[in-house]
Write an enzyme that holds these catalytic residues in place. Structure first.
Site, PDB file in Angstrom:
ATOM      1  CB  THR A   1     -66.735  26.654 181.309  1.00  0.00           C
ATOM      2  OG1 THR A   1     -65.450  26.034 181.208  1.00  0.00           O
ATOM      3  CG2 THR A   1     -67.772  25.743 180.697  1.00  0.00           C
ATOM      4  CG  ASP A   2     -69.147  29.614 185.061  1.00  0.00           C
ATOM      5  OD1 ASP A   2     -69.984  28.735 184.794  1.00  0.00           O
ATOM      6  OD2 ASP A   2     -68.535  29.654 186.137  1.00  0.00           O
ATOM      7  CB  VAL A   3     -66.945  34.053 180.524  1.00  0.00           C
ATOM      8  CG1 VAL A   3     -66.984  35.188 179.506  1.00  0.00           C
ATOM      9  CG2 VAL A   3     -66.560  34.598 181.906  1.00  0.00           C
TER      10      VAL A   3
END
Length: 413
Positions: free
Chosen positions: A179-181
């Site tokens: 999700t962060d990437v």
């Protein structure tokens, strides 16, 4: 050769992963990224170890390997945003920048006079990108959250992992903070789009990137099937709901992947394996038939693959024109002939003398290739340089700010 974004300056107020991923992408493409960190502590991820980076004598430093994965090609300045003088320095830097990126909780920077509206007042052409958990509005806007939370809430874990009736069945997060990437990549795309808009209109704008939005959008392929059928997608482990055989198989000494995306590839697979009878079986002729009758087909293929080693089957399948591959640990990844040929391992010298290894940016540009100008910086490594060159402060003034603990100047020892 200057990178394609070499005329762009970014003020990076982000920490941890999603924001730094976006700003590292911009930095790799040539932007001058000024990373603003807290004095003394710096970015949270500097402390997310072990493992730690090592100096030239092989001793562990205070910076984690995790931090190095998302902060190369940046210059670091340490400013105390809780002080009025620190807030004013950030506003002055924002005047000199094209982009501000931040991932504070909604409303936090407004308390410091560093919101979009505040900085737009001093730089109307500014592009201001906010990366948050839930977005700038809605009932959850002010809630904090990490990647793991959004993998659960956004549906990814409901389709990731083995089915409940299989050994080890149940929802599983991805090991990579996906999700962060992805949010970082969405932020990069949005910033580039806003820069293009500004090139034609002269107008800046505010960008709202949400981790929840990102991971729900990531599931669009599965969600489209849900919208069409009303059936809730389920976990398939390493299999595929619409393609058979398209999964991993156990071999005599490990695993391999076979991925048949059409009927022709299935026929070639059967010919290569000496299993011509499967092609004639009416249960397996078309993909739709194989999906319905996957259990007996997979059982037969599984019984075959387990009789020989992974290396044997990879050699056999090499002649088949059927997509296939091994399941590599990361040591094997960097021994892979194609990975070696593409030079995906990048080595840089750290400010403390040791060597840092990171992964090459996957973007390949023929005229303006990515350059690796700076290793991930020490906290506050460039404070004096940035204040003197960008804000044109005197050495005496910089020292006054350091003495007052408004800024920090790095100690490289």
């Amino acid at each position: 050769m200057a990178g394609p974004l070499s005329r762009i300056r970014v003020l990076d107020l982000t920490r941890v992963l999603a924001g730094p991923w976006a700003t590292q992408m911009l930095a790799d493409l040539g932007a001058d990224v000024i990373k603003v960190e807290r004095p003394v502590l710096g970015d949270d991820t500097r402390h997310w170890g072990p493992p730690w980076l090592r100096d030239e004598d092989g001793r562990s430093t205070s910076d984690s390997a995790y931090f190095s994965s998302t902060n190369r090609n940046k210059r670091s300045i340490a400013i105390d945003l809780a002080t009025p003088e620190g807030q004013e320095l950030v506003r002055e830097l924002a005047k000199k920048c094209d982009v501000v990126a931040e991932n504070y909780k909604v409303g936090d920077l407004k308390r410091y006079g560093l919101s979009y509206e505040d900085l737009k007042a001093v730089n109307p052409a500014l592009i201001y990108c906010s990366v948050t958990g839930y977005g700038q509005d809605g009932p959850y806007a002010e809630k904090p959250g990490y990647d793991f939370i959004f993998q659960g809430e956004g549906g990814l874990m409901s389709i990731n992992g083995e089915p409940d009736d299989k050994p080890g069945g149940g929802p599983v997060k991805t090991s990579i903070a996906i999700t962060d990437v992805l949010a970082g990549l969405n932020a990069t795309i949005a910033i580039l789009a806003a820069l293009e808009h500004r090139r034609h209109t002269g107008e800046g704008q505010c960008i709202d990137i949400s981790l929840l939005d990102t991971i729900v959008h990531f599931g669009s392929n599965q969600i489209a099937s849900y919208f069409a059928s009303g059936e809730i997608p389920k976990r398939w482990g390493n299999a595929h709901p619409n393609l058979t055989p398209y999964q991993s198989f156990r071999t005599k000494d490990g695993h391999l992947i076979v991925a048949c995306g059409n009927d022709g590839q299935f026929r070639k697979l059967c010919a290569c394996l000496g299993q011509g009878h499967l092609v004639k079986d009416p249960r397996y002729i078309r993909m739709a038939d194989r999906n319905i009758n996957r259990e007996p087909l997979i059982a037969e293929l599984s019984a075959l693959f387990v009789t020989e080693t992974t290396a044997h089957w990879l050699q056999v399948l090499e002649r088949s024109e059927v997509p296939n591959g091994s399941i590599n640990t990361y040591d094997k990844v960097f021994e892979h002939p194609q990975v070696v040929a593409r030079e995906l391992e990048v080595k840089q010298q750290h400010a403390r003398g040791g060597e840092i290894t990171t992964v090459r940016n996957p973007i390949r540009l023929s005229a303006t290739p990515v350059e690796y100008r700076y290793a991930p910086p020490l906290r506050a490594q460039h404070t004096q340089e940035i204040l003197s060159s960008v804000l044109e402060l005197s050495a005496e003034r910089v020292q006054q700010l350091a003495t007052a603990k408004v800024v920090e100047i790095a100690n490289k020892d």
